[in-house]
Design an enzyme around this catalytic site. Sequence first.
Site, PDB file in Angstrom:
ATOM      1  N   ASP A  10     -43.854  45.293 -14.601  1.00  0.00           N
ATOM      2  CA  ASP A  10     -44.781  46.078 -14.490  1.00  0.00           C
ATOM      3  C   ASP A  10     -45.466  46.735 -15.897  1.00  0.00           C
ATOM      4  O   ASP A  10     -44.689  46.930 -16.661  1.00  0.00           O
ATOM      5  CB  ASP A  10     -44.831  47.311 -13.265  1.00  0.00           C
ATOM      6  CG  ASP A  10     -45.633  48.318 -13.031  1.00  0.00           C
ATOM      7  OD1 ASP A  10     -46.924  47.749 -12.886  1.00  0.00           O
ATOM      8  OD2 ASP A  10     -45.572  49.539 -13.211  1.00  0.00           O
ATOM      9  N   SER A  11     -46.461  47.443 -15.796  1.00  0.00           N
ATOM     10  CA  SER A  11     -46.753  48.013 -17.068  1.00  0.00           C
ATOM     11  C   SER A  11     -46.153  49.304 -17.052  1.00  0.00           C
ATOM     12  O   SER A  11     -46.071  49.938 -18.288  1.00  0.00           O
ATOM     13  CB  SER A  11     -48.392  48.416 -16.817  1.00  0.00           C
ATOM     14  OG  SER A  11     -48.654  49.308 -15.477  1.00  0.00           O
ATOM     15  N   CYS A  73     -47.314  44.259 -10.477  1.00  0.00           N
ATOM     16  CA  CYS A  73     -48.501  45.142 -11.078  1.00  0.00           C
ATOM     17  C   CYS A  73     -49.728  44.547 -10.474  1.00  0.00           C
ATOM     18  O   CYS A  73     -49.773  43.362 -11.062  1.00  0.00           O
ATOM     19  CB  CYS A  73     -48.496  44.934 -12.576  1.00  0.00           C
ATOM     20  SG  CYS A  73     -49.713  45.766 -13.315  1.00  0.00           S
ATOM     21  N   GLU A 152     -47.171  58.567 -13.778  1.00  0.00           N
ATOM     22  CA  GLU A 152     -46.419  58.347 -14.889  1.00  0.00           C
ATOM     23  C   GLU A 152     -45.985  60.142 -15.610  1.00  0.00           C
ATOM     24  O   GLU A 152     -44.989  60.019 -16.131  1.00  0.00           O
ATOM     25  CB  GLU A 152     -47.132  57.773 -16.130  1.00  0.00           C
ATOM     26  CG  GLU A 152     -47.357  56.060 -15.718  1.00  0.00           C
ATOM     27  CD  GLU A 152     -46.041  55.404 -16.088  1.00  0.00           C
ATOM     28  OE1 GLU A 152     -45.033  55.739 -16.821  1.00  0.00           O
ATOM     29  OE2 GLU A 152     -45.738  54.277 -15.336  1.00  0.00           O
ATOM     30  N   CYS A 186     -52.078  49.201  -5.872  1.00  0.00           N
ATOM     31  CA  CYS A 186     -51.462  49.535  -7.398  1.00  0.00           C
ATOM     32  C   CYS A 186     -50.005  49.900  -7.045  1.00  0.00           C
ATOM     33  O   CYS A 186     -49.707  50.682  -6.090  1.00  0.00           O
ATOM     34  CB  CYS A 186     -52.469  50.848  -8.039  1.00  0.00           C
ATOM     35  SG  CYS A 186     -51.427  51.072  -9.524  1.00  0.00           S
ATOM     36  N   HIS A 188     -48.140  51.677  -8.303  1.00  0.00           N
ATOM     37  CA  HIS A 188     -47.607  52.997  -8.725  1.00  0.00           C
ATOM     38  C   HIS A 188     -48.096  54.168  -7.336  1.00  0.00           C
ATOM     39  O   HIS A 188     -47.622  55.132  -7.174  1.00  0.00           O
ATOM     40  CB  HIS A 188     -48.483  53.760  -9.797  1.00  0.00           C
ATOM     41  CG  HIS A 188     -48.020  53.543 -11.043  1.00  0.00           C
ATOM     42  ND1 HIS A 188     -48.108  51.975 -11.750  1.00  0.00           N
ATOM     43  CD2 HIS A 188     -47.437  54.192 -12.415  1.00  0.00           C
ATOM     44  CE1 HIS A 188     -47.710  52.091 -13.033  1.00  0.00           C
ATOM     45  NE2 HIS A 188     -47.242  53.376 -13.136  1.00  0.00           N
TER      46      HIS A 188
HETATM   47  N1  DGL Z   1     -48.682  49.257 -11.418  1.00  0.00           N
HETATM   48  C1  DGL Z   1     -49.916  48.974 -12.032  1.00  0.00           C
HETATM   49  C2  DGL Z   1     -50.754  48.241 -10.883  1.00  0.00           C
HETATM   50  O1  DGL Z   1     -50.260  47.895  -9.910  1.00  0.00           O
HETATM   51  C3  DGL Z   1     -50.506  49.871 -12.647  1.00  0.00           C
HETATM   52  C4  DGL Z   1     -51.485  49.322 -13.748  1.00  0.00           C
HETATM   53  C5  DGL Z   1     -51.808  50.270 -14.887  1.00  0.00           C
HETATM   54  O2  DGL Z   1     -50.804  50.069 -15.798  1.00  0.00           O
HETATM   55  O3  DGL Z   1     -52.945  50.992 -15.018  1.00  0.00           O
HETATM   56  O4  DGL Z   1     -51.997  47.900 -11.333  1.00  0.00           O
END
Ligand code: DGL
Length: 269
Positions: A10-11, A73, A152, A186, A188
């Site tokens: 993931d990011s 992600c 975050e 997403c 997150h």
């Molecule tokens: N968890 C990522 C997603 O599902 C976040 C993406 C981001 O870094 O903006 O899209």
Amino acid sequence: MDERAIGVFDSGLGGLTTVKRLMELLPGEDIIYLGDTGRVPYGSRSRETIIKYTCQAAEFLSSFDIKTMVIACNTASTCAYEILERSYDIPIYEVVSAPVETAIATTKNNKIGVIGTAATIKSGAYEIAIKSRKSEIAVFSEACPLFVPLVENGRYASDDVAALAIAEDYLLPIRQSGADTLILGCTHYPLLRDVISKIMGENVELIDSGAQTAKLVADDLLKKNMLSYEKIKGTIKYFVTDSTEGFSDFASRYLESNIYGMVEQIVLE
Ligand code: DGL
């Protein structure tokens, strides 16, 4: 049987929502997690940049002996899944298809809301996936670019005033649409579940893209005879591209397990 690890990417922190579910479903599997915490968020970047970052992440994960890769992600999945799928000869999982199947099975009034990063919503991937399976479903999509930075920065408690005000604003059009099902597009966003639920009301079903995908991965690996021999507990190793402290604090709390010492900082290029 396949003793190799599952690679998850993931990011940032969001993919841990997928890891948590994978650990519950497949406690004996080894997992290698990569969070590109030095470059999060991806969602407001260009498609080209997201593809470049995702390919670098996949290259890093594939330097280990992994049996599969989960792109935990949505942003990376919607922009780079096809490229990765062509590039590697192990099964690669994206996080869009599984929640779409569940949302279609869940909605009673044929109205599905989708929230995600700007890049995910712009890609139209959810709308295409839903419509191609059931064209009569109306899809209401909203980009929520401030949700990832909120998570975050630890601002996701159900009484967080900033999170509530931002969610109220983003979610208003979906509330007005009358959708009875909302895909958290997403990984997150499950951390904001209480906030989102407060705004949407308890009659709207929230579908977690990472958790749904974890279930698909578990079922699929079993079907392909790719699970490891029964172990009581698999090992997990975390890699990040920013300092390890913040990630270790968050992940230890969220996964309810002390992961200090299991996190390593790396450079992706
Ligand atoms: N968890 C990522 C997603 O599902 C976040 C993406 C981001 O870094 O903006 O899209």
